[in-house]
Each structure stands twice: as structure tokens, then as C-alpha cells.
Design a protein around this motif. Sequence first.
Motif, short mmCIF file in Angstrom:
data_model
loop_
_atom_site.label_atom_id
_atom_site.label_comp_id
_atom_site.label_asym_id
_atom_site.label_seq_id
_atom_site.Cartn_x
_atom_site.Cartn_y
_atom_site.Cartn_z
N GLU A 147 0.84 -1.19 0.00
CA GLU A 147 0.00 0.00 0.00
C GLU A 147 0.88 1.25 0.00
OE1 GLU A 147 -3.16 -0.40 -0.31
OE2 GLU A 147 -3.30 -2.54 0.14
N GLY A 148 0.26 2.39 -0.27
CA GLY A 148 0.97 3.65 -0.19
C GLY A 148 1.71 4.00 -1.46
N PRO A 149 2.55 5.03 -1.41
CA PRO A 149 3.23 5.53 -2.61
C PRO A 149 4.35 4.62 -3.10
CG PRO A 149 3.99 6.72 -0.69
CD PRO A 149 2.85 5.86 -0.22
N LEU A 150 4.83 3.75 -2.24
CA LEU A 150 5.97 2.88 -2.58
C LEU A 150 7.14 3.72 -3.11
CD1 LEU A 150 4.18 -0.19 -4.24
CD2 LEU A 150 4.71 0.23 -1.82
N ASP A 151 7.44 4.78 -2.41
CA ASP A 151 8.58 5.63 -2.78
C ASP A 151 9.81 5.21 -1.98
OD1 ASP A 151 7.97 6.56 -0.24
OD2 ASP A 151 7.26 8.52 -0.91
N ALA A 152 10.92 5.91 -2.20
CA ALA A 152 12.17 5.53 -1.56
C ALA A 152 12.08 5.59 -0.04
CB ALA A 152 13.30 6.43 -2.06
N ALA A 153 11.37 6.58 0.50
CA ALA A 153 11.25 6.71 1.94
C ALA A 153 10.50 5.51 2.53
CB ALA A 153 10.53 8.01 2.30
N GLN A 154 9.43 5.11 1.88
CA GLN A 154 8.65 3.97 2.36
C GLN A 154 9.47 2.67 2.26
OE1 GLN A 154 4.90 3.35 0.38
NE2 GLN A 154 4.40 1.52 1.57
N VAL A 155 10.19 2.51 1.15
CA VAL A 155 10.99 1.31 0.96
C VAL A 155 12.10 1.24 2.00
CG1 VAL A 155 12.64 0.18 -0.59
CG2 VAL A 155 10.43 0.97 -1.47
N ARG A 156 12.79 2.35 2.22
CA ARG A 156 13.85 2.36 3.22
C ARG A 156 13.30 1.99 4.60
NH1 ARG A 156 18.78 4.61 2.47
NH2 ARG A 156 19.24 5.34 0.36
N ALA A 157 12.13 2.51 4.94
CA ALA A 157 11.55 2.22 6.25
C ALA A 157 11.16 0.75 6.37
CB ALA A 157 10.33 3.11 6.47
N ALA A 158 10.87 0.11 5.24
CA ALA A 158 10.44 -1.29 5.26
C ALA A 158 11.61 -2.26 5.35
CB ALA A 158 9.62 -1.59 4.01
N ILE A 159 12.82 -1.80 5.04
CA ILE A 159 13.99 -2.67 5.02
C ILE A 159 14.56 -2.80 6.44
CG2 ILE A 159 16.38 -2.87 4.24
CD1 ILE A 159 15.48 -1.48 1.62
N THR A 160 14.69 -4.04 6.92
CA THR A 160 15.29 -4.24 8.24
C THR A 160 16.81 -4.19 8.16
OG1 THR A 160 15.32 -6.65 8.01
CG2 THR A 160 13.38 -5.67 9.02
N HIS A 161 17.38 -4.80 7.12
CA HIS A 161 18.84 -4.78 7.01
C HIS A 161 19.28 -5.13 5.59
CE1 HIS A 161 17.96 -9.03 8.15
NE2 HIS A 161 18.90 -9.30 7.25
N ALA A 162 20.53 -4.80 5.32
CA ALA A 162 21.18 -5.16 4.06
C ALA A 162 22.21 -6.24 4.36
CB ALA A 162 21.86 -3.95 3.44
N VAL A 163 22.54 -7.03 3.33
CA VAL A 163 23.49 -8.12 3.50
C VAL A 163 24.19 -8.36 2.17
CG1 VAL A 163 21.67 -9.81 3.06
CG2 VAL A 163 23.75 -10.52 4.26
N ALA A 164 25.47 -8.70 2.22
CA ALA A 164 26.20 -9.05 1.00
C ALA A 164 25.64 -10.35 0.44
CB ALA A 164 27.68 -9.19 1.29
N ALA A 165 25.58 -10.43 -0.89
CA ALA A 165 24.98 -11.61 -1.51
C ALA A 165 25.72 -11.99 -2.78
CB ALA A 165 23.51 -11.35 -1.82
N ILE A 166 25.71 -13.28 -3.06
CA ILE A 166 26.12 -13.81 -4.35
C ILE A 166 24.89 -14.42 -5.00
CG2 ILE A 166 27.49 -15.54 -5.58
CD1 ILE A 166 29.61 -15.25 -3.38
N GLU A 167 24.55 -13.95 -6.17
CA GLU A 167 23.47 -14.59 -6.93
C GLU A 167 24.08 -15.55 -7.93
OE1 GLU A 167 19.71 -13.82 -9.92
OE2 GLU A 167 20.76 -12.08 -9.10
N ILE A 168 23.55 -16.74 -7.97
CA ILE A 168 23.96 -17.73 -8.96
C ILE A 168 22.87 -17.76 -10.03
CG2 ILE A 168 24.65 -20.11 -9.37
CD1 ILE A 168 25.08 -20.30 -6.26
N CYS A 169 23.13 -17.04 -11.10
CA CYS A 169 22.16 -17.00 -12.19
C CYS A 169 22.26 -18.30 -12.99
CB CYS A 169 22.44 -15.81 -13.11
SG CYS A 169 22.34 -14.21 -12.27
N GLY A 170 21.17 -18.70 -13.57
CA GLY A 170 21.16 -19.89 -14.40
C GLY A 170 20.15 -19.72 -15.51
N SER A 171 20.40 -20.34 -16.63
CA SER A 171 19.48 -20.22 -17.76
C SER A 171 19.03 -21.59 -18.22
CB SER A 171 20.13 -19.46 -18.92
OG SER A 171 19.20 -19.29 -19.97
N ARG A 172 17.72 -21.74 -18.28
CA ARG A 172 17.15 -22.94 -18.87
C ARG A 172 17.21 -22.89 -20.39
NH1 ARG A 172 16.64 -21.94 -13.53
NH2 ARG A 172 15.52 -20.11 -14.22
N VAL A 173 17.63 -21.75 -20.92
CA VAL A 173 17.73 -21.56 -22.38
C VAL A 173 19.15 -21.92 -22.83
CG1 VAL A 173 17.58 -19.90 -24.26
CG2 VAL A 173 15.96 -19.78 -22.36
#
Length: 272
Positions: free
Chosen positions: A125-151
Motif C-alpha cells: 500500500e501507499g506511494p511505494l517511494d524511496a522513503a517507504q521502501v527504506r523504512a520497510a527494510i530491516t537490514h542489508a546483507v552481502a549476496a552472491i546470486e547464482i544466475c542460471g538459464s534454462r535456455v
Amino acid sequence: MPQNHLPVGDDSIAAAAARLLEATAGGTPVPPVRDLIGRDDVKAAYAVQQRITAERITAGAVVTGRKIGLTSTAVQRQLGVDQPDFGVLFDDMAYADGSVVPVDAVLQPRVEAEIAFVLGADLAEGPLDAAQVRAAITHAVAAIEICGSRVADWDISFGDTVADNASAGAYVLGSRHVPLTGFDPVAAEMTMAVDGETVSTGTGAACLGDPVDAVVWLARQARELGDPLRAGQVVLSGALGPMRPVTPGTTVHATVTGLGTVSVSFSASTPA
């Protein structure tokens, strides 16, 4: 008239989903699906993705979040699009920091390092702007994404990768959780090494200018498609540097300033 301007019927969407599901079930990449849904028909591509997601949930998979792709302008130009895409993360895609991923868990794996965010509130709900998104985030964490393609051979157009769940494969989250009050995503610097050799570097600014802005985009798109982001979900916000292929036996180590490190290895052979 270009194919992507023609209406894509339910039969074509079902056929595209079945082709990609066949790749998952058989462990062998399949031809692109753009012959069925077009190269850049956004609506049709997400319809395929949603059909596959529904199949996975019916089979018992649990949604854990979303991934954002195509956040680099260079990659967007390569595929001839002007927007990111997103896919769905499931519980069987999640690996702990330092895990060994089975070599056959992800088809044609490629890795990229990024910032992940964990949500503590719904973004429905709401404007979904940067302020709302920042308030919704509890924390950040470093990540590795393993992308894969079925193609096969990663021969993808925008339509192919969106239909194929934005080429999502697996993901690994670091152990250090940092609230945004103590971390600036834009200024973060990333270094990723494969078997000790640095193969990718970048900054938070490479992800749509600000990784939080990428989450703003995702929150609005997810709500528009009827499946908004929810508290507890993980959001992989997009690569901070180039994606790199990996092979059996490889070890990947990434560092994001302010968030620490994250690593993953790939088994050298398929378990008996």
C-alpha cells in the motif's frame, strides 16, 4: 507487423512454460521461447513466469523473495530494453554463506555479487517511494546470486529471460546484517573473486544509480502484477559488477564494503 505486437494466446504461454519446465525437470537447457511469445512482449513473458511460479508452489516450493535483473544500462542496451526485470526466489534456491552448491543445481551457472535487502514490512500500500521502501527494510546483507538459464547457450532476449524467471538459479547471503542507518548502498564497493582471481568489481551506483531505487521499481511492478512484496522476503537488488561463469570445483568470494564477505563453492562432480 513485428511478432511482439501480436497478441500472445494462452496456448503459446502454456507451451513456453512447459518448455522451460522441461529443462528444469530434465536438467538439459532448451531452445529459447521467443518463437512462442516474442522477443520483448512484457505481458506475455511475465504470464509465462507466473505460470511456472504457480506450478512450483503447487509442487511445494515456498516463495522467499524476489530478484531484480537487468539493472545495468549496458546489459539493457545489449538486450534492447529500457527497464529491469524480476524473478521469484524460492526456498530451495537459498544457500548459507560458505555452502557447497551441487554442480547440477543450476543450469549453466554464472555468478554476480550484489546487495540483498530483507524486508520487515509489506510493500503493498501507499506511494511505494524511496522513503517507504527504506523504512520497510530491516537490514542489508552481502549476496552472491547464482544466475542460471534454462535456455541453451544463454541465447536470450528480454522475453526469454523474463519467462525463465529472470534467469534465477540460487543465492547465498552473507552473515553480517547491517541496517540502512549504518550503511550507504550507493557508496558500497564490491569485489568478486573466482578461485582467488578478481573477476568483477563495481559500486552500488551501478545498480540503477541506487540499489534502493531498484527495490522501489520492484515494489511497484510487483504490486501492479498482483503479488506485492511481503515482510520477511529477501530482495536481491541487482549486480554491482559483471556476471561471470563458473565451473565445477570453483570457489567464489565476494566483499561489499560495509557489509563484509560472502562465499560459495561448487561441487566438482554430481553426487552419486
